[in-house]
Enzyme design. Structure first.
Site, PDB file in Angstrom:
ATOM      1  N   THR A 143     -16.638 -16.138  11.227  1.00  0.00           N
ATOM      2  CA  THR A 143     -17.822 -15.737  11.979  1.00  0.00           C
ATOM      3  C   THR A 143     -18.936 -16.747  11.748  1.00  0.00           C
ATOM      4  O   THR A 143     -19.162 -17.204  10.633  1.00  0.00           O
ATOM      5  CB  THR A 143     -18.274 -14.326  11.573  1.00  0.00           C
ATOM      6  OG1 THR A 143     -18.462 -14.257  10.153  1.00  0.00           O
ATOM      7  CG2 THR A 143     -17.253 -13.293  11.996  1.00  0.00           C
ATOM      8  N   LEU A 144     -19.654 -17.083  12.836  1.00  0.00           N
ATOM      9  CA  LEU A 144     -20.631 -18.174  12.825  1.00  0.00           C
ATOM     10  C   LEU A 144     -22.036 -17.723  13.195  1.00  0.00           C
ATOM     11  O   LEU A 144     -22.858 -18.531  13.594  1.00  0.00           O
ATOM     12  CB  LEU A 144     -20.185 -19.280  13.789  1.00  0.00           C
ATOM     13  CG  LEU A 144     -18.761 -19.806  13.634  1.00  0.00           C
ATOM     14  CD1 LEU A 144     -18.452 -20.820  14.736  1.00  0.00           C
ATOM     15  CD2 LEU A 144     -18.547 -20.422  12.257  1.00  0.00           C
ATOM     16  N   ASP A 191     -19.190  -6.062   9.167  1.00  0.00           N
ATOM     17  CA  ASP A 191     -18.346  -4.868   9.209  1.00  0.00           C
ATOM     18  C   ASP A 191     -18.057  -4.451  10.651  1.00  0.00           C
ATOM     19  O   ASP A 191     -16.939  -4.045  10.982  1.00  0.00           O
ATOM     20  CB  ASP A 191     -19.023  -3.718   8.457  1.00  0.00           C
ATOM     21  CG  ASP A 191     -19.110  -3.986   6.965  1.00  0.00           C
ATOM     22  OD1 ASP A 191     -18.328  -4.814   6.456  1.00  0.00           O
ATOM     23  OD2 ASP A 191     -19.961  -3.367   6.300  1.00  0.00           O
TER      24      ASP A 191
END
Length: 326
Positions: free
Chosen positions: A221-222, A253
């Site tokens: 994830t970026l 999450d």
């Protein structure tokens, strides 16, 4: 493909939020916006998956206290099967304290409480209910050996195994060969390789190095830049959405819950990651984690129109999301 089950081995805790600056040693500062609510990565991700239609079973540890009882009721309301949850009198339910700054970035300290008592034996008992095909999702707010055993059993049973390596730490190399999908953010990915959290190497290069450890796919994830997938066919980039950041605490999450639910419904990894990115973007637009976890209607609207699905936001914002790490 019919929907298969999602099995989550993870944590539950109660979280306390306050907005303000982090005090220096010996300093007291005034904050605002105090709130408290349900947390824990395992619980959050299980609820996130269940809200998106997944049939979800959870193994976690809670204390025999007020917070543990409230957690059991929460899972019943959310449709998460919590029959395997271990309630113990030995230690209290996990608690976390979260300080949010004016930009919505968070700093968190936790006492793992009953989650630290979750054992390999608990996992082996829980695994008796696992059915192939299925999705196994775990994180690192529980003992590493417990998470590792869950991954090993899941891999041996033919389940799709997902490790969300948070909170970040170095791990025994043998864990990685049992991981089908590794879902770190940018800093976690570097820490897994023994690097500084802000190491300047390109994200794609870092992801390929993680694959070399034996991981089948890395989904990193970026934040504002979405996500990237590193797999046998190379690198795939997933775009994100621009949203007003209120609280980044539950973004990872939300991503992982949506990813697991998407895979359980038969989506490809790329399709499921796109939904995860939308879920993460929506999650940062509200305070507290559980209230911010989106449902199917909200994700579908955001992905279709590119506008926020939460009607109370009132406009499509122009700020960069900081869901995982900038």
């Amino acid at each position: 493909m019919p929907t298969c089950e999602v099995y989550v081995v993870g944590s539950y805790g109660v979280a306390f939020w306050i907005v303000g600056e982090v005090p220096a040693p010996g300093e007291t500062v005034l904050g605002s916006g105090f709130a408290f609510g349900h947390g824990g990565k395992g619980s959050n991700q299980a609820i996130g998956a269940a809200r998106l239609g997944a049939k979800c079973k959870l193994l976690a540890g809670v204390g025999a206290d007020k917070f543990g009882s409230e957690a059991l009721e929460l899972w019943r309301v959310e449709g998460v099967d919590c029959l395997a949850v271990r309630q113990t009198t030995e230690t209290p339910t996990m608690a976390g304290i979260i300080i949010l700054d004016a930009a919505g970035e968070n700093r968190i300290i936790t006492d793992p409480g009953a989650n630290a008592q979750l054992t390999v034996t608990d996992v082996e008992t829980f695994a008796a209910s696992w059915v192939d095909p299925g999705i196994l999702l775990t994180q690192l707010e529980i003992p590493v050996e417990t998470a590792a055993r869950a991954l090993a059993i899941g891999k041996a049973r033919g389940l799709t195994t997902i490790l969300n390596p948070a909170p970040a730490r170095t791990l025994p190399k043998e864990i990685f060969t049992d991981v089908d999908i590794l879902t770190p953010n940018q800093s976690e990915a570097r820490i897994l390789l023994g690097l500084e959290a802000d190491d300047p190497q390109a994200d794609a290069e870092i992801a390929l190095k993680l694959r070399a450890l034996g991981v089948a796919h890395v989904v990193m994830t970026l934040g504002a830049d979405g996500a990237l997938i590193a797999g046998p066919d190379g690198i795939t980039k997933i775009a994100s959405y621009l949203v007003d950041v209120v609280d980044t605490t539950g973004a990872g999450d939300a991503f992982n819950g949506a990813l697991a639910a998407g895979l359980a419904s038969g989506l490809t990894l790329t399709e499921a990651a796109r939904r995860g990115t939308a879920a993460g973007a929506l999650a940062v637009t509200k305070k507290l984690v559980v209230p911010a976890l989106p449902d199917e209607r909200q994700i579908s609207k955001l992905m279709k129109t590119g506008t926020l699905a939460y009607e109370d936001q009132g406009r499509f914002p122009s700020h960069r999301p900081s869901g995982y790490r900038r």
